[in-house]
Scaffold this motif. Structure first.
Motif, PDB file in Angstrom:
ATOM      1  N   LEU A   1      32.594  45.989  69.158  1.00  0.00           N
ATOM      2  CA  LEU A   1      30.530  44.661  68.991  1.00  0.00           C
ATOM      3  C   LEU A   1      29.522  45.974  68.015  1.00  0.00           C
ATOM      4  O   LEU A   1      29.134  44.996  67.385  1.00  0.00           O
ATOM      5  CB  LEU A   1      30.222  45.321  70.384  1.00  0.00           C
ATOM      6  N   LYS A   2      29.409  47.274  68.433  1.00  0.00           N
ATOM      7  CA  LYS A   2      28.516  47.634  67.037  1.00  0.00           C
ATOM      8  C   LYS A   2      29.202  47.511  65.934  1.00  0.00           C
ATOM      9  O   LYS A   2      28.262  48.091  64.885  1.00  0.00           O
ATOM     10  CB  LYS A   2      28.512  49.893  66.964  1.00  0.00           C
ATOM     11  N   ALA A   3      30.224  47.393  65.108  1.00  0.00           N
ATOM     12  CA  ALA A   3      30.875  47.356  64.142  1.00  0.00           C
ATOM     13  C   ALA A   3      30.802  46.226  63.630  1.00  0.00           C
ATOM     14  O   ALA A   3      30.570  45.951  62.217  1.00  0.00           O
ATOM     15  CB  ALA A   3      32.223  47.625  64.058  1.00  0.00           C
ATOM     16  N   ARG A   4      30.066  45.261  64.207  1.00  0.00           N
ATOM     17  CA  ARG A   4      29.812  43.717  63.709  1.00  0.00           C
ATOM     18  C   ARG A   4      28.262  43.733  63.303  1.00  0.00           C
ATOM     19  O   ARG A   4      27.714  43.585  64.249  1.00  0.00           O
ATOM     20  CB  ARG A   4      30.476  42.316  64.814  1.00  0.00           C
ATOM     21  N   PRO A   5      27.311  43.559  61.873  1.00  0.00           N
ATOM     22  CA  PRO A   5      26.297  43.508  62.123  1.00  0.00           C
ATOM     23  C   PRO A   5      26.276  42.376  62.487  1.00  0.00           C
ATOM     24  O   PRO A   5      24.649  41.794  62.428  1.00  0.00           O
ATOM     25  CB  PRO A   5      26.299  42.905  60.755  1.00  0.00           C
ATOM     26  N   GLU A   6      26.741  41.389  62.511  1.00  0.00           N
ATOM     27  CA  GLU A   6      26.056  40.003  62.950  1.00  0.00           C
ATOM     28  C   GLU A   6      25.987  39.688  64.181  1.00  0.00           C
ATOM     29  O   GLU A   6      24.650  39.320  64.747  1.00  0.00           O
ATOM     30  CB  GLU A   6      27.187  38.698  63.111  1.00  0.00           C
TER      31      GLU A   6
ATOM     32  N   VAL B   1      24.629  46.802  72.056  1.00  0.00           N
ATOM     33  CA  VAL B   1      24.594  47.926  70.556  1.00  0.00           C
ATOM     34  C   VAL B   1      23.598  48.385  70.504  1.00  0.00           C
ATOM     35  O   VAL B   1      23.805  49.664  69.520  1.00  0.00           O
ATOM     36  CB  VAL B   1      25.430  46.627  69.452  1.00  0.00           C
ATOM     37  N   ARG B   2      22.571  48.719  70.712  1.00  0.00           N
ATOM     38  CA  ARG B   2      21.305  49.380  70.847  1.00  0.00           C
ATOM     39  C   ARG B   2      21.365  50.972  70.893  1.00  0.00           C
ATOM     40  O   ARG B   2      21.381  51.143  72.585  1.00  0.00           O
ATOM     41  CB  ARG B   2      19.637  48.263  70.807  1.00  0.00           C
TER      42      ARG B   2
ATOM     43  N   LEU C   1      35.667  36.986  68.258  1.00  0.00           N
ATOM     44  CA  LEU C   1      35.942  38.006  68.378  1.00  0.00           C
ATOM     45  C   LEU C   1      37.815  38.009  69.749  1.00  0.00           C
ATOM     46  O   LEU C   1      38.163  38.891  68.945  1.00  0.00           O
ATOM     47  CB  LEU C   1      35.613  39.695  69.084  1.00  0.00           C
ATOM     48  N   GLU C   2      37.862  37.773  69.937  1.00  0.00           N
ATOM     49  CA  GLU C   2      38.430  37.900  71.453  1.00  0.00           C
ATOM     50  C   GLU C   2      39.979  37.010  70.981  1.00  0.00           C
ATOM     51  O   GLU C   2      40.718  37.920  71.244  1.00  0.00           O
ATOM     52  CB  GLU C   2      38.341  36.303  72.626  1.00  0.00           C
TER      53      GLU C   2
END
Length: 152
Positions: A117-122, A129-130, A151-152
DNA sequence: GCCAACGTTGGC
DNA sequence: GCCAACGTTGGC
């Protein structure tokens, strides 16, 4: 309809524990953070959906979907001196803490790890993720919800 | 187990 | 109202 994310430590109460409850439903007690409480008390309505997130575990991530099946009502565990979340300042006549009831909708086909999740800029705006975020209950936008599920 | 980040408490 | 001290969260 709004979307949410609920954090829980699987060692304490994981998605398997929710699945084991009668009607796969349980109350979401123990929230002792005002911002998280306000989300539950003021903004959650029956029919809202939420992600079930496993924190403080080997692979933290989103593991399932729940539905709000009862709107906020006083968290009775705050009145119980034997309960780990006991709060002597919460008066039954004027409760400080609230909880909702959630029902398991389904497990995800796979755990969607926090690292992914952290790797996804969207979804870089998700509180989850903050850095330093400690909210145990947080809102999720419709766009974030749909993206995570993609993503699932 | 470590430790950074954060929220809460309470003295002043 | 400020802010240091403390306890907790939660990733790593």
């Amino acid at each position: 309809m709004a979307c949410w994310l609920f954090k829980s430590e699987p060692d304490t109460f994981g998605i398997e524990d929710l699945a084991a409850q009668p009607r796969q439903t349980d109350h979401w007690d123990g929230v002792r953070n005002y911002q998280a409480r306000n989300f539950m008390r003021d903004d959650m309505t029956v029919g809202d959906l939420g992600f079930f997130y496993h924190s403080n575990t080997k692979e933290p991530g989103i593991v399932g979907i729940v539905e709000i099946v009862r709107a906020a009502y006083p968290d009775h565990t705050a009145f119980d001196p034997e309960d780990p979340h006991f709060d002597p300042k919460s008066d039954p006549d004027e409760p400080r803490w609230f909880m909702v009831d959630v029902k398991l909708v389904r497990r995800l086909a796979r755990t969607i790890p926090l690292a992914e999740l952290k790797a996804r800029p969207e979804i870089s705006d998700m509180p989850l993720v903050r850095k330093g975020n400690r909210l145990s209950v947080m809102p999720v936008t419709d766009e974030q919800w749909a993206f995570v599920l993609s993503l699932e």
